[in-house]
Design a protein around this motif. Structure first.
Motif, PDB file in Angstrom:
ATOM      1  N   GLU A 166     -11.767  -6.562  -6.938  1.00 31.60           N
ATOM      2  CA  GLU A 166     -12.048  -7.521  -6.068  1.00 31.60           C
ATOM      3  C   GLU A 166     -11.750  -8.762  -6.671  1.00 31.60           C
ATOM      4  O   GLU A 166     -11.897 -10.075  -5.936  1.00 31.60           O
ATOM      5  N   GLN A 206      -3.039  -5.798  -3.656  1.00 26.78           N
ATOM      6  CA  GLN A 206      -3.522  -4.617  -3.304  1.00 26.78           C
ATOM      7  C   GLN A 206      -2.932  -3.775  -2.257  1.00 26.78           C
ATOM      8  O   GLN A 206      -2.708  -2.673  -2.445  1.00 26.78           O
ATOM      9  N   GLN A 264     -12.625  -3.152   6.657  1.00 22.11           N
ATOM     10  CA  GLN A 264     -11.063  -3.168   6.856  1.00 22.11           C
ATOM     11  C   GLN A 264     -10.812  -4.572   7.341  1.00 22.11           C
ATOM     12  O   GLN A 264     -10.829  -4.744   8.664  1.00 22.11           O
ATOM     13  N   ALA A 299     -10.224  -2.548   2.909  1.00 17.63           N
ATOM     14  CA  ALA A 299     -10.659  -1.290   1.845  1.00 17.63           C
ATOM     15  C   ALA A 299     -10.477   0.102   2.635  1.00 17.63           C
ATOM     16  O   ALA A 299     -10.192   1.009   1.490  1.00 17.63           O
ATOM     17  N   THR A 351      -8.816   3.322   0.578  1.00 19.36           N
ATOM     18  CA  THR A 351      -9.777   4.118   0.199  1.00 19.36           C
ATOM     19  C   THR A 351      -9.332   5.641   0.559  1.00 19.36           C
ATOM     20  O   THR A 351      -9.216   6.507  -0.260  1.00 19.36           O
ATOM     21  N   PHE A 396     -10.559  -0.163  -4.194  1.00 18.46           N
ATOM     22  CA  PHE A 396     -10.438  -1.444  -4.008  1.00 18.46           C
ATOM     23  C   PHE A 396     -11.485  -2.337  -4.690  1.00 18.46           C
ATOM     24  O   PHE A 396     -11.283  -3.474  -4.990  1.00 18.46           O
ATOM     25  N   GLU A 424     -17.394   0.487  -0.031  1.00 23.20           N
ATOM     26  CA  GLU A 424     -16.316   1.238   0.133  1.00 23.20           C
ATOM     27  C   GLU A 424     -16.641   2.770   0.162  1.00 23.20           C
ATOM     28  O   GLU A 424     -15.978   3.581   0.503  1.00 23.20           O
TER      29      GLU A 424
END
Length: 578
Positions: free
Chosen positions: A123, A131, A198, A230, A234, A246, A256
């Protein structure tokens, strides 16, 4: 007793879900009709037209391997360039700078090889663009490569006097479209329902419930909370045995992995496809007993490893309990070693995750392995050292175990003076040489890499602990990269030029040497004729073969790594109890 039931429940759910998935995967890769065919077949054919792919092409093993190497090489270059130039690209609300050349190389290699080792905190280092378009894309493509090679090997066993192993491009398209995307869509929905973030929002600043005073007297009243997409990352992080989080602390982060159900969903997902591959293998070689035999060999070692970690962590250490004087248990929490573990998950879930993630070449964590007891940390390390064949990664775990199976039938054949056979194909010197490369690539890379690193004085600067535990941190790092796993003892700082480059080279070696060797085996087997079963043929489905296979896997690991383990976690264990 409740902890034992919890361990058993995790294992039962895993197997119950893997059996139908294995059947589905076999149908997809054979081109058979499945429930998604009506929607996806037109999309699949459209992809072939755009890429000008011949759906019926049969590649030789050399062309199949060449396609993988070119595809992976291009992915590696693009990945490096995006990381280094992310400050010039969109979706970077925190204005994060580009990564250094050595970190970009390490991270690109890591995700292209399905290792997902992270020498950075996600992060605070990578933008949303990086990402999504690097990490998440490679999280789909790199596991698909492993599954594709597994199916190429299956075709090598079932074909007779042929040279074709199918089309790499067709295999990749089907794996991504029919298997990974639908599965990850379902997992993502489940995670979002539990509160996994998200979004594309900028990071948020929130007030602390209780202010914190630092050592220099500064009073901290606010905290920055990272946002981003995320849940989608994930999902494939787990299902593709990728493991790259993430967030920097991976699935120990409450955004997460916020709830017990999200924890269960992620933990089962990380071994789901590797377990399913065993049942796919049995179905597609037209002998389900073969798949069950490989499954049982892996499953027995997994259960033994889980029991070892659980007992060690539950017992804690003499120092924690002050030689039994202090009761570590509470009303809501069983006693044992809770250092580095989330209270909301406890020892049982943490130990299960640690075992699952190192049995698979996943590497995601919901606790810090650096804080485990010496033996509790050694067992996950050993699972990686075995070559990530106790289910292992998507596809690569199974073809790695088949390499050990070939080695086992060869040893058994020597004992009785017969040419070894496996699945009706004679195992001759060429297949043996390639199988040895498959089995020994991991030990060679780990021991050479960690040995060189241990000799360099600069490596000590990356350690969080001295002595035996410090050596364990180095050994774990190279075992993780050498097993294409990606998990880490959290006390080890690997973001230095030497470590980034050396660990990257280890990841490349261990990914592509066994991969190309497996395809060479597949190409050689495809040309052979089937051998009729006779009274002297060694059964590869009975209990004796399962025992021999486990013995060979453990023997290679024990002989290769016992001296190193004796200087690291075993020495630390005796220091702890003396």
């Amino acid at each position: 007793m409740s902890a034992v039931l919890q361990y058993g429940l995790y294992l039962i759910i895993l197997v119950v879900l893997a059996i139908p998935l294995g059947k589905y995967m076999g149908k997809v890769m054979n081109g058979e009709k499945v429930f998604l065919s009506r929607v996806l077949v037109p999309c699949e054919n459209f992809v072939y037209r755009i890429l000008r792919v011949d759906k019926d092409e049969q590649m030789s093993w050399k062309r199949y391997a060449g396609s993988i190497l070119i595809f992976s090489g291009i992915s590696l270059i693009v990945f490096i360039l995006i990381q280094m130039g992310q400050n010039l690209l969109p979706l970077n609300p925190e204005k994060l700078p580009g990564s250094s050349w050595h970190l970009s190389f390490n991270t690109a290699v890591s995700f292209v090889t399905n290792t997902n080792w992270q020498a950075y905190s996600g992060e605070s280092t990578l933008s949303y663009f990086t990402q999504m378009f690097c990490l998440t894309v490679q999280n789909f493509l790199s596991p698909a490569v492993g599954i594709a090679v597994m199916f190429a090997l299956i075709r090598g066993f079932i074909q007779t006097k042929k040279t074709g192993l199918g089309s790499f491009w067709v295999d990749m398209t089907r794996i991504v479209m029919y298997i990974l995307i639908p599965l990850c869509f379902l997992i993502s929905i489940g995670l979002i329902s539990q509160g996994v973030i998200q979004n594309f929002s900028g990071y948020e600043t929130v007030s602390l419930v209780e202010p914190i005073t630092t050592e220099d007297g500064t009073v901290v009243t606010e905290q920055v909370v990272p946002m981003g997409p995320a849940a989608s990352q994930t999902a494939i992080k787990q299902a593709g045995t990728n493991g790259g989080g993430f967030m920097g602390v991976n699935s120990a982060h409450p955004l997460e992995n916020p709830t017990p159900f999200s924890n269960l969903l992620e933990m089962v997902s990380l071994l789901l496809i590797p377990v399913a591959c065993c049942f796919t293998f049995g179905r597609n070689v037209k002998d389900k007993r073969q798949g069950r035999a490989l499954f049982l060999a892996m499953f027995i070692v997994l259960v033994l490893a889980l029991a070892g970690v659980a007992i060690s962590e539950q017992a804690g250490t003499p120092q924690l309990s002050q030689n039994g004087v202090v009761d570590l248990g509470t009303v809501d929490q069983a006693g044992g070693n809770m250092e580095g573990k989330e209270v909301r998950f406890g020892i049982a879930t943490s130990a299960t995750w640690a075992t699952f993630t190192t049995a698979a070449s996943n590497g995601s964590v919901n606790s810090m392995h650096d804080s485990y007891t010496p033996l509790g940390g050694m067992i996950p390390m050993l699972l990686m050292m075995l070559g990530e064949v106790i289910f292992g990664g998507t596809g690569c775990g199974l073809y790695g175990m088949i390499g050990f199976a070939i080695l086992t039938v060869f040893i058994a054949g020597l004992m009785v003076g017969r040419t070894p056979e496996y699945l009706g194909k004679k195992i001759e010197p060429y297949e043996m040489r390639m199988a040895v490369l498959v089995c020994l690539a991991t030990p060679i890379a780990i021991l050479v890499g960690s040995g060189i690193a241990a000799l360099l004085p600069s490596t000590a600067d990356s350690l969080n602990n001295p002595g035996a535990h410090g050596l364990s941190e180095v050994l774990y790092a190279y075992a993780s990269c050498g097993g294409n796993n990606g998990s880490a003892f959290a006390g080890f700082n690997a973001n230095t030029p030497f470590l980034n480059v050396s660990l990257g080279l280890v990841m490349l070696f261990v990914r592509f040497v066994p991969l190309v060797s497996t395809l060479a085996i597949a190409g050689s087997l495809a040309k052979k004729k089937k051998v009729a079963v006779s009274a002297g043929t060694l059964s590869t489905t009975n209990a004796m073969f399962i025992f021999l296979l486990i013995f060979v896997v453990l023997l290679v690991g024990a002989l290769s790594f016992l001296p190193a383990l004796a200087l690291g976690p075993i020495a630390e264990y005796f220091q702890m109890i003396v």
